[in-house]
Design a protein around this motif. Structure first.
Motif, PDB file in Angstrom:
ATOM      1  N   ILE A  55       6.001  32.173 -65.224  1.00  0.00           N
ATOM      2  CA  ILE A  55       7.377  32.681 -65.475  1.00  0.00           C
ATOM      3  C   ILE A  55       7.502  33.532 -66.731  1.00  0.00           C
ATOM      4  N   ALA A  56       6.891  33.162 -68.019  1.00  0.00           N
ATOM      5  CA  ALA A  56       7.129  33.884 -69.227  1.00  0.00           C
ATOM      6  C   ALA A  56       6.447  35.304 -69.067  1.00  0.00           C
ATOM      7  N   ARG A  57       5.243  35.469 -68.275  1.00  0.00           N
ATOM      8  CA  ARG A  57       4.759  36.757 -68.311  1.00  0.00           C
ATOM      9  C   ARG A  57       5.680  37.647 -67.618  1.00  0.00           C
ATOM     10  N   VAL A  58       6.623  37.267 -66.585  1.00  0.00           N
ATOM     11  CA  VAL A  58       7.256  38.138 -65.692  1.00  0.00           C
ATOM     12  C   VAL A  58       8.779  38.253 -66.248  1.00  0.00           C
ATOM     13  N   PHE A  59       9.207  37.129 -66.959  1.00  0.00           N
ATOM     14  CA  PHE A  59      10.706  37.365 -67.052  1.00  0.00           C
ATOM     15  C   PHE A  59      11.128  38.303 -67.979  1.00  0.00           C
ATOM     16  N   PRO A  60      10.436  38.989 -69.069  1.00  0.00           N
ATOM     17  CA  PRO A  60      10.861  40.142 -69.584  1.00  0.00           C
ATOM     18  C   PRO A  60      11.167  41.366 -68.826  1.00  0.00           C
ATOM     19  N   ALA A  61      10.792  41.332 -67.503  1.00  0.00           N
ATOM     20  CA  ALA A  61      11.037  42.495 -66.484  1.00  0.00           C
ATOM     21  C   ALA A  61      12.255  42.204 -65.992  1.00  0.00           C
ATOM     22  N   VAL A  62      12.871  40.879 -66.190  1.00  0.00           N
ATOM     23  CA  VAL A  62      14.063  40.514 -65.456  1.00  0.00           C
ATOM     24  C   VAL A  62      15.329  40.224 -66.415  1.00  0.00           C
ATOM     25  N   VAL A  70      17.728  43.764 -57.003  1.00  0.00           N
ATOM     26  CA  VAL A  70      16.382  42.789 -56.789  1.00  0.00           C
ATOM     27  C   VAL A  70      15.162  43.510 -56.382  1.00  0.00           C
ATOM     28  N   THR A  71      15.137  44.464 -55.653  1.00  0.00           N
ATOM     29  CA  THR A  71      13.885  45.080 -55.272  1.00  0.00           C
ATOM     30  C   THR A  71      13.484  45.943 -56.320  1.00  0.00           C
ATOM     31  N   ALA A  72      14.210  46.578 -57.056  1.00  0.00           N
ATOM     32  CA  ALA A  72      13.698  47.355 -58.096  1.00  0.00           C
ATOM     33  C   ALA A  72      13.246  46.418 -59.177  1.00  0.00           C
ATOM     34  N   ILE A  73      13.639  45.348 -59.288  1.00  0.00           N
ATOM     35  CA  ILE A  73      13.262  44.384 -60.141  1.00  0.00           C
ATOM     36  C   ILE A  73      12.031  43.640 -59.860  1.00  0.00           C
ATOM     37  N   ASP A  75       9.487  45.463 -58.406  1.00  0.00           N
ATOM     38  CA  ASP A  75       8.518  46.454 -58.657  1.00  0.00           C
ATOM     39  C   ASP A  75       8.533  46.257 -60.231  1.00  0.00           C
ATOM     40  N   ALA A  76       9.521  45.959 -61.066  1.00  0.00           N
ATOM     41  CA  ALA A  76       9.462  45.926 -62.253  1.00  0.00           C
ATOM     42  C   ALA A  76       8.477  44.704 -62.915  1.00  0.00           C
ATOM     43  N   MET A  77       8.415  43.637 -62.101  1.00  0.00           N
ATOM     44  CA  MET A  77       7.739  42.450 -62.437  1.00  0.00           C
ATOM     45  C   MET A  77       6.385  42.820 -62.124  1.00  0.00           C
ATOM     46  N   LEU A  78       6.020  43.564 -61.001  1.00  0.00           N
ATOM     47  CA  LEU A  78       4.668  43.845 -60.579  1.00  0.00           C
ATOM     48  C   LEU A  78       3.979  44.663 -61.715  1.00  0.00           C
ATOM     49  N   SER A  79       4.840  45.877 -62.369  1.00  0.00           N
ATOM     50  CA  SER A  79       4.468  46.621 -63.257  1.00  0.00           C
ATOM     51  C   SER A  79       4.227  45.842 -64.742  1.00  0.00           C
ATOM     52  N   GLN A  80       5.135  44.932 -64.955  1.00  0.00           N
ATOM     53  CA  GLN A  80       5.157  43.912 -66.072  1.00  0.00           C
ATOM     54  C   GLN A  80       3.517  43.510 -66.263  1.00  0.00           C
ATOM     55  N   VAL A  81       3.062  43.040 -65.102  1.00  0.00           N
ATOM     56  CA  VAL A  81       1.537  42.400 -64.930  1.00  0.00           C
ATOM     57  C   VAL A  81       0.575  43.382 -64.540  1.00  0.00           C
ATOM     58  N   PHE A  82       0.719  44.331 -64.434  1.00  0.00           N
ATOM     59  CA  PHE A  82      -0.150  45.469 -63.862  1.00  0.00           C
ATOM     60  C   PHE A  82      -1.719  45.293 -64.372  1.00  0.00           C
TER      61      PHE A  82
END
Length: 381
Positions: A55-62, A70-73, A75-82
């Motif tokens: 969770i700590a890896r993706v939360f900055p995108a949230v 939610v759908t934009a977020i 994709d932002a989570m996916l980009s965060q860890v791309f």
């Protein structure tokens, strides 16, 4: 409204029976259920279920975002860890956040999620799936009778190491489900334990005995060529996809014509399931979500035109969760509570127990699983 933080909790689900598949069995029947609570500055809390150790890896995108996006977020989570990758545990964390965001979005609208997603009916047709590999013959019959008593007319059994046993159990379940349908749908899930040649040979033997609706995960999840060969070899549909993390992983299977029933794991979230379902719809393929604690994906399943049935695994809920739905009439009747309809009673949560969540888990590959089954059969005799 903005997302301000999160809390991670855990409880357990007592299935009341051994649960598992050819790769391993939880003999205690008690499994761990991770819970993610997504907090906001309005006081509303979103609930997500599933493992979210990353969770700590993706939360900055949230953090600081409006849950209605939610759908934009997602994709932002996916980009965060791309760059570092989003499969496995990371995709599980994205999914738990995704569930919680959809829960918040529907709560903000003051309606159940199935309405937010556009469904006209709160009933979701399902099929019985008892995670039954570790049950004795008598326990197996009694368990599937309980599904028939709730109106189910289709069933999936777990197999993969003893074809004779698999066929006998399929016939037993078919007879039980015949109380509700003259032609019950029967499925066999072997959890990736065969190779393509084995699967083709075994499928032919099964189809000499009964009409099999689908064979699930007959070969490894990434074996597009093998899945396509199995599909071409028999009458039964090939179902797979529950362990694919990300829409991109479906592309080679679609290209090879490897899937007849497109599955998505409920542990990978609502947005993932809806995107997989739309990709399947564009290819005129049906979709079926794999079961999960408290059935959160059922809300999305209710809204999709190509959903042919959700896997239902139990009648009860994890300890400390109040779930607004009923298992009846061969499916899931979703309630009117806002959001996912899942309330967390933190004072009632149960301590973690050994199960799928322990280091290494109970999973074994086919050779070891066969040895386990042999021991199990000796104990039953």
């Amino acid at each position: 409204m903005k997302v301000t933080g999160y809390r991670s909790l855990v409880t357990t689900h007592d299935w009341g029976r051994p649960v598992g598949d050819v790769n391993g069995i939880v003999q205690s029947g008690v499994t761990e259920v991770p819970i993610l609570l997504l907090e906001t500055d309005s006081g509303l809390t979103g609930v997500g279920l599933g493992q979210h150790t990353d969770i700590a890896r993706v939360f900055p995108a949230v953090e600081g975002k409006d849950p209605r996006s939610v759908t934009a977020i997602y994709d932002a989570m996916l980009s965060q860890v791309f760059k570092s990758g989003h499969a496995g545990a990371t995709f599980g964390a994205i999914a738990a956040v995704d569930m919680a965001l959809w829960d918040l979005k529907a709560k903000m609208a003051g309606e159940p999620l199935w309405r937010t997603l556009g469904a006209a009916d709160s009933f979701v047709p399902g099929y019985a799936s008892g995670l039954c590999y570790g049950l004795s013959d008598s326990e197996f019959s009694s368990h599937y009778q309980s599904w028939a008593d709730r109106g189910f007319s289709s069933a999936k059994i777990k197999g993969g190491s003893d074809l004779g046993r698999d066929i006998e159990r399929l016939l037993t379940a078919r007879e039980i489900m015949s109380a509700n349908s003259p032609r019950p749908a029967m499925m066999l899930d072997v959890n990736e334990s065969w190779n393509a040649k084995q699967a083709i040979r075994h499928l032919h033997e099964i189809e000499e005995k009964l009409d099999l609706t689908w064979i699930e995960e007959p070969v490894r999840r990434w074996d597009a060529e093998g899945l396509a060969r199995v599909s071409a070899s028999g009458r039964a549909a090939v179902a797979s996809g529950e362990n694919l993390t990300g829409l991109d992983q479906y592309a080679p299977l679609f290209a090879a014509g490897a899937l007849d029933v497109v599955q998505a794991g409920s542990v990978w979230g609502i947005t993932h399931f809806m995107r997989v379902a739309m990709a399947a719809l564009s290819r005129n393929l049906p979709v079926s979500p794999v079961g999960f604690d408290a059935n959160p994906i059922a809300h999305a399943a209710a809204a999709l035109p190509n959903m042919i049935g959700i896997e239902v695994q139990d009648f009860g809920w994890p300890t400390g969760l109040n779930v607004d739905q009923r298992i009846e009439n061969g499916g899931i009747m979703l309630g009117e509570a806002p959001g996912l309809g899942i309330e967390v009673d933190e004072s009632a949560l149960a301590a973690p127990a050994d199960g799928w969540g322990v280091t290494g888990g109970p999973h074994r590959r086919a050779r070891q699983a066969g040895l386990q089954l042999a021991v199990l059969n000796r104990k039953q005799s």
